[in-house]
Every structure is written in C-alpha cells, then in structure tokens.
Write a protein that holds these residues in place. Structure first.
Motif, PDB file in Angstrom:
ATOM      1  N   ASN A 153       0.801  -1.014  -0.004  1.00 51.18           N
ATOM      2  CA  ASN A 153       0.085   0.098  -0.009  1.00 51.18           C
ATOM      3  C   ASN A 153       0.970   1.090  -0.085  1.00 51.18           C
ATOM      4  O   ASN A 153       1.730   1.217   0.879  1.00 51.18           O
ATOM      5  CB  ASN A 153      -0.663   0.147   1.204  1.00 51.18           C
ATOM      6  N   GLU A 202      -4.496   2.945  -2.078  1.00 51.10           N
ATOM      7  CA  GLU A 202      -3.402   1.989  -1.881  1.00 51.10           C
ATOM      8  C   GLU A 202      -2.400   2.280  -3.037  1.00 51.10           C
ATOM      9  O   GLU A 202      -1.242   2.057  -2.957  1.00 51.10           O
ATOM     10  CB  GLU A 202      -4.014   0.676  -2.251  1.00 51.10           C
ATOM     11  N   TYR A 203      -2.832   3.057  -4.180  1.00 44.89           N
ATOM     12  CA  TYR A 203      -2.166   3.273  -5.197  1.00 44.89           C
ATOM     13  C   TYR A 203      -2.688   4.419  -6.151  1.00 44.89           C
ATOM     14  O   TYR A 203      -3.777   4.292  -6.283  1.00 44.89           O
ATOM     15  CB  TYR A 203      -1.772   2.152  -6.160  1.00 44.89           C
ATOM     16  N   HIS A 211       1.446  -3.083 -10.302  1.00 47.10           N
ATOM     17  CA  HIS A 211       0.674  -2.194 -10.669  1.00 47.10           C
ATOM     18  C   HIS A 211       0.653  -1.917 -12.361  1.00 47.10           C
ATOM     19  O   HIS A 211      -0.204  -1.362 -12.908  1.00 47.10           O
ATOM     20  CB  HIS A 211       0.561  -1.070  -9.990  1.00 47.10           C
ATOM     21  N   SER A 265      -7.353  -0.229  -8.939  1.00 49.23           N
ATOM     22  CA  SER A 265      -6.954   0.751  -8.096  1.00 49.23           C
ATOM     23  C   SER A 265      -6.945   2.373  -8.692  1.00 49.23           C
ATOM     24  O   SER A 265      -7.259   3.109  -7.938  1.00 49.23           O
ATOM     25  CB  SER A 265      -5.260   0.839  -8.024  1.00 49.23           C
ATOM     26  N   SER A 292      -9.450   4.629  -6.681  1.00 40.95           N
ATOM     27  CA  SER A 292      -8.928   5.777  -5.964  1.00 40.95           C
ATOM     28  C   SER A 292      -9.728   6.968  -6.704  1.00 40.95           C
ATOM     29  O   SER A 292     -10.015   7.981  -5.787  1.00 40.95           O
ATOM     30  CB  SER A 292      -7.594   5.918  -6.327  1.00 40.95           C
TER      31      SER A 292
END
Length: 767
Positions: A70, A192-193, A228, A241, A245
């Motif tokens: 994370n 987390e990203y 990722h 993500s 996000s």
C-alpha cells in the motif's frame, strides 16, 4: 553544516524492483547538495532488494519495512522515519538530475512558509523519444486533473469553480515540509495506489498551506513493470486501483466544496469514462481479449468498493504519525568517484567501478543526430556521446526536433529542441539571409536548453561543431565554456573549392571565424583540419586550448566481421557512401566507372547517399540530378551501377559487409568516418590524398590514396585491387587492426575529455 541548511530526507517507496532501486541509490551519489539522507521503505518484496541494500549500501541508507502493499502506508512510514526538515519523495524507477535536491533546498530556504515544492518530470521510453510527463498541474475536488506539459495550451475550461481547484505535484517528484504533512495527519491510507499525491494537495490547500511547482528540479522517470503495471502492453494496468481511487477521491473531497449530489454524479461519470476507455482500447487492438476481460473485472470491483468506501467508510488517516527518535543519517559520498548512472538502469549484478577522476558533465550540440540524421557530424557526435558515456561521463546531447522531448540512447540523454523565430534576427531574412537566420534561431534555442542543463545538471562544458554554428549564441552568452569541434564549414568549402560567395556565405564565414575566436577550446579531428583552419580562418592554435583528436567508431564484434568470399567469375562489389555532390568526388567516380568496367565487366558499383544536386548547383547547370546524369552520360555502364539513395544504419552496415572494396574519392574531408566504417568490416579503402583521409588510410597497407580529381589514377587504383583478391584481403585485415589500435570510440572520447579538462582548468596551447 551551514547555518541555513535545509536537511532533506529522500524517501523511496519500493517493492519488487531491485534493479531500479539499485540504479537510483547509485545515482543519488551524484547529487550536488550534500545535506540529505535516504530512507528506503521496502514493501513485502519477493526479490533480493534487502540483500542488495545490505551488501552495497549498509550504513548509508535507513531501511524501513512495510508489511502492506500500500503506497500511502509506505509513504507514512517513510515520513515517520524521516529525520530531515523536508521529505522528498521519488519513485524507485526514476533518476534525479544532479541539482535536484539543491534546487528544492533553495526554494525552501528562500521561503520559510512554503509547505511543498515539486519538480519537473521527464518520461523516458526505452525505444522512442520521451516527453515532459509533468511540468505543473492542478486537481479539482471532483478528481478532475489538468496537467501542463511543454508548449501546451492553457488548461481546458471546467465547470468546477476555481475555488475547488488546488495545485498538485507529481508523485514521482514531490517534496513537503515534514511539519506540514504531520499537521494534516499524513497520507490517507485508503489510497493504495494513485491519487495519494492529489489528495494530500487538496488537504494541504484547504488547511491554508502553500505549494510551489518549480520549472526545474528535474527527475527522469522510466516506468518499470510491477504489481501495478504488467508486462506485454502499456495498457496492462491496475485498472482497479485507478478507478477505485478516482471514485473515492471525488466522494471524499467533493462534498465540502460542491455538495454530495454533484460529487456522486461526477463519480458515476468517472465510472462511465473508464468503461468507455477500456472499450475503445479493446476495439483498437491495444488490449487483448484476455486483458480486456481482466480490465472489466477490475473495473466492476473498483466502482463497487469505491462507492462503498467513499459514501460510507471513513478515511484512514493516521491522525498523528509517530516519528521515531532516529538522528539524521547523512548520505555519504564514496571515497572514489562513481561513473554517471543511466536512468535506464543497472543490471542486477553489474559492477559499478570507481573512476580515477571525477566524471565530467558534458553537453554535445548537433542539429542532426541518429536516427533522424546520419550525416557525418551527426554520426561523429553520436559516437563521441557513446564513448564519453562508456568512460563514465554524464552526456547530454542537444539536437533539433519537432517539439521538446528527451530520450536516453546509448548512454546519453538526448534533448530535442524546436527553434522559434527570434525577432532580433528577423532583419536577416529581409536581407536574403534565410539560412543564416534559421541557423541563429536554432542556435538561440540551443542556448536556452544549455542554460536549463547548466541549471539542472551542472553541465560543465559544451561541445559544438563549427558547421551550423550550434553553440555560437551559447559562446556569446558566456554561460558555459564552449569547445568548438572543427569540421568542414562554410568558409572552408567556399575557399577550398573556389565557390563564388554570396553575402550570406560571407557572413556565415565571418561568424565561423568569430566562433573560433570565442571558443574555450578548439578540437581538430586531424592534423590536416588543424592546418586548414589556420589557413582559412587565420586561427592561431596557441591562442586557446587546442587539441588534435582523431575520430573513432564503435568496433564491430570480431565474430561479426567476415572476409569477402573470392569469386572465380570476377564478380565484385564496389561501394561508395556519401552525399552525391561534386566535392565528394562523385563525378570523378562516374568518369572512372566505365574505364573500370572495360577491365572488370563483372564488377558492380553500389552508390549510397542522398542526391545534393539542387543544393550544390549541379541541377541548375545540367537540368538533372546526379543519378540521371550518370545514366544519360554512360548508358552502357548504368546496368552495373545501383543508386540506393539514403539508407538507414542497419542497411548501411549490411552494405559494408557485402562489398569487396570501398571507394570515396572526396576532394577534401576533414577526417572521413566512412573509411573507418569500411575498415571496421575489414574492407580495403580508396580515398584521395587530401585532408583527413591521409591520416586514416595507410597508403599501400590498408588501402590506396590517389590525387584528388585524377580520374585516371582513381580508375587504375580500383582496377588494381579488383584484380588481386589476396591483396584486398590483406589490406582489409590491416585496416581492421589499424582501427582497433587507433580509431575506437573510447580512444576518441578519452582524447576529447582530456582537452575538456584542460579547457576547464584554464590551460592554453596545443596538444
């Protein structure tokens, strides 16, 4: 340590990227700013990053372990273990310019109330020109982002009120005062990203803190694969993500500014947009059916969780980040200097050898540069750049392009610049000096880029060819010492070949002479070119630092060099490489070919190079280009001659390997890289006894020299070698050995570096 020193903690958040991390840590040794420490926050890695740090950087960095994959948790841990006043975050797959921290520190020292400083980020692609990834930007409370890049128009209009927009930094290259981040509780660990940097910007802005985006503080980003970003496609991304996000950001940051209903509507709009993008990529074939299915599955999970957490969940802000009691751990300089480190990365076990002297930071100027241009100056600059880089120096090439871009090729940064009309030079066009105006406009664009390179990288010396006056404005400005590389230039061409000079040509010649006078060093590529500039320009070698450095090329591996097979039928290939123009001796070769074919009817001539008949006046005089002229003048011989025009490097290498004999009867060459390229493939060469070829070709040993313009001697030399395959073989071998002894790219680069050091030390005279 100075009284007003700003202590900086460089925080690197990393996981499963040992080679990239290793590159970054070695690159940090070249920072001009000394007062910094390095905190590496290592996620639940599956590679040997920890062992690498223990083996190569023990006691130099502070290692912190993060159990979660994370990014925000990792950033908060870095913040907690940072002992500096400022935390500077840089991605593990990035490399900073030498003055990155120096420029960040200067901004903080100048304005004590400044909460954050961001730098410029260049995106580096392995196989193509990169771009400015981030120059400046802002984000709205609804997750709308407006990033500004080089020469972009103003950001697009938005329906969101201006008060709901906040300046943001790029997560690859951002820094904050630690006390400001602590005051807002650190990073929200729901991110987390992605969007962690934007969320911090909004929260700092709402708390009344001020951020400043620099036009410098440069970092080079080479996106690496990982959890990722998958392999095989640039669109093999963590879509989960990204969308999660985005939705969460809009639902948490939007309501205080625009209300819950509008925030919800914008979040739904974001979801629709992501599905549309993924669908378009699939239809365009940029996402395979498998990746498309995976992307849609990630999006379904992302919007479900994003809405749930955004509407009903609480932020995961630590509130108070517990800072440790650790003392500041300065990142020490190595006892011996290290070579410049490429942003494209060190190998996992590549040995980083110390150098005998501190490496130089060098700017090389060449309007043309491979692969866009492969003419002589472009090729020699490319070879020099590669040689200097292999010796450990940091090399920046400035060349012409359609827009401002940066690449990293063969060990050197390649900066493309696009000239713009400078009003100061407009009168030249009105006087008919269009080429001169274009040259000066370009020279001014080069000066502006050199100024940026001095500011960001500390470029110590600039190297410019005499032709094209690339470095003239830089030399006039005095911002950096300029070494002038002597090549065949305008005044020399006019006087050597008795060309009637126009007003523009005379002005160009005068500026070339002035350029030589202002040079901090003058480097000739042969004794012949040194004599010529003394005769043509009245240059006195004792007036400045002067050196004669023979050019070189990259030797082909011995396993790739093949001797030509002898053919009993007399079939043989003769290769010519160069622009088709009179001074390159192409008309002499045209006259010699029919004579050669009388004795060797099975010979074939391959002529490579762009036709220059329009520029050198041939077309105006004869009403045709060079290939047409030859075919009309010598129709019977034409079937044994192939005109290939311009060819790329791969094809040119093949032609050198395929030929039996290389011929280039130039009336004058300051050096002649083409002869080395033939010698590299163990081919005998024929040139003229004028200028640099006399120092490249060992007459009678590696090839033959003939008087310039003497077509009978040229035909005789070609016939002589075509008749004797054994002699051709022996000359080719001798040429290859001579190249390895005297004409390699690293030998050339070492000679240039020695002259650069003398110029920087203020030494004079010749060597």
């Amino acid at each position: 340590m100075a009284k007003n020193t700003v202590l900086i903690s460089v925080v690197v958040n990393t996981c499963d990227r040992c080679p990239q991390l290793r590159t970054l840590l070695y690159a940090l040794h070249h920072q001009s700013y000394p007062d910094f420490e390095v905190v590496v926050v290592l996620g639940p890695t599956r590679d040997d990053s920890e062992a690498m740090i223990a083996e190569e950087h023990a006691g130099r960095v502070r290692l912190v372990r993060c159990r979660e994959f994370n990014l925000s948790v990792s950033r908060n841990l870095g913040l907690a273990h940072a002992a500096g006043e400022v935390a500077a975050f840089i991605d593990d797959d990035a490399v900073p310019s030498q003055r990155w921290l120096e420029q960040l520190a200067a901004a903080y020292a100048a304005e004590p109330d400044l909460a954050g400083v961001g730098g410029r980020t260049y995106l580096i692609h392995p196989h193509r020109m990169g771009e400015v990834q981030f120059l400046s930007g802002r984000v709205s409370v609804l997750a709308e982002q407006e990033d500004v890049r080089w020469d972009d128009a103003a950001p697009p209009a938005s329906a969101t009120a201006g008060s709901c927009w906040f300046p943001r930094f790029h997560g690859t290259n951002m820094s904050y005062r630690v006390r400001a981040l602590l005051a807002i509780g650190g990073f929200d660990e729901r991110f987390e990203y992605l969007f962690d940097d934007a969320d911090v910007a909004v929260r700092l802005g709402r708390a009344g803190y001020r951020l400043e985006q620099l036009r410098q503080g440069v970092v080079y980003h080479v996106p690496a694969t990982g959890r990722h970003r998958g392999e095989g496609s640039i669109y093999n991304l963590n879509w989960y993500s990204w969308l999660r996000s985005t939705v969460y950001f809009a639902l948490k940051n939007g309501p205080p500014g625009v209300g819950r209903r509008r925030s919800l509507a914008k979040a739904i709009d974001h979801v629709s947009h992501f599905y549309s993008v993924v669908g378009d990529l699939a239809r365009e074939g940029k996402l395979s059916p498998r990746l498309y299915r995976e992307a849609r599955a990630m999006l379904r999970r992302a919007w479900t969780e994003g809405f749930a957490v955004g509407l009903f969940g609480r932020r995961r802000i630590p509130g108070t980040v517990e800072r440790g009691s650790q003392s500041f751990l300065p990142f020490p300089r190595r006892n011996a200097p290290l070579p410049a480190i490429a942003p494209t990365g060190l190998g996992r076990r590549e040995i980083v050898k110390s150098l005998d002297a501190q490496p130089l930071c060098i700017g090389l100027l060449s309007a043309g540069y491979p692969p866009r241009s492969t003419e002589g100056v472009a090729r020699s600059t490319h070879t020099l750049a590669r040689g200097l880089a292999e010796l450990g120096h940091e090399v920046h090439v400035v060349t012409a392009g359609d827009e401002h871009r940066v690449a990293f090729r063969d060990g050197a940064y390649v900066h493309q610049v696009r000239p713009r009309p400078i009003p100061h030079y407009a009168a030249l066009a009105g006087a008919g000096c269009h080429d001169l105006r274009a040259w000066l406009d370009y020279s001014h664009a080069v000066y502006e880029e050199v100024e940026a390179l001095r500011r960001n990288h500390g470029v110590q010396i600039v190297d410019s060819a005499l032709w094209n006056l690339d470095g003239l404005v830089t030399a006039v400005s005095g911002i950096a010492p300029v070494a002038v590389r002597v090549v065949t230039a305008m005044k020399q061409i006019s006087e050597t070949f008795h060309i009637r000079q126009s007003t523009e040509h005379r002005l160009l010649g005068e500026l070339e002479g002035r350029f030589l006078e202002m040079a901090a060093a003058v480097i000739s590529n042969s004794e012949a070119s040194a004599r010529t500039i003394a005769e043509v320009y009245g240059f006195d070698p004792a007036s400045t630092v002067h050196g004669v450095v023979l050019y070189g090329i990259v030797p082909a591996p011995g396993s790739e060099v093949r001797e030509p097979a002898w053919r009993a039928d007399g079939e043989a290939s003769v290769l010519f490489v160069g622009r088709l123009e009179s001074r390159k001796g192409v008309l002499d070769l045209f006259a010699a070919i029919p004579e050669v074919l009388k004795e060797h009817p099975r010979a074939r001539f391959v002529i490579v190079g762009s036709d220059n008949s329009a520029q050198d006046g041939f077309h105006a005089r004869h009403g045709m280009d060079y290939p047409t002229y030859f075919r009309q003048r010598h129709p019977r011989a034409a079937r044994r001659v192939d005109f290939l025009g311009f060819v790329d490097d791969a094809e040119l290498d093949h032609l050198y390997r395929a030929c039996d004999l290389f011929v280039a009867p130039s009336h004058y060459e300051s050096f002649g890289l083409i002869y080395l390229e033939a010698m590299n493939q163990a081919r005998p060469t024929i040139g003229c006894a004028a200028g640099g070829p006399q120092e490249v070709i060992a007459d009678g040993e590696t090839g033959l020299l003939v008087p310039p313009g003497d077509t009978a001697s040229l035909a005789q030399a070609i016939c002589e070698l075509l008749a004797d395959p054994r002699r051709r073989r022996d000359m080719g071998r001798a040429g290859r050995e001579r190249l390895l002894r005297r004409f390699t790219h690293t030998r050339m680069a070492a000679g240039f570096a020695e002259v650069y050091r003398r110029a920087l030390a203020g030494g004079g005279g010749s060597a």
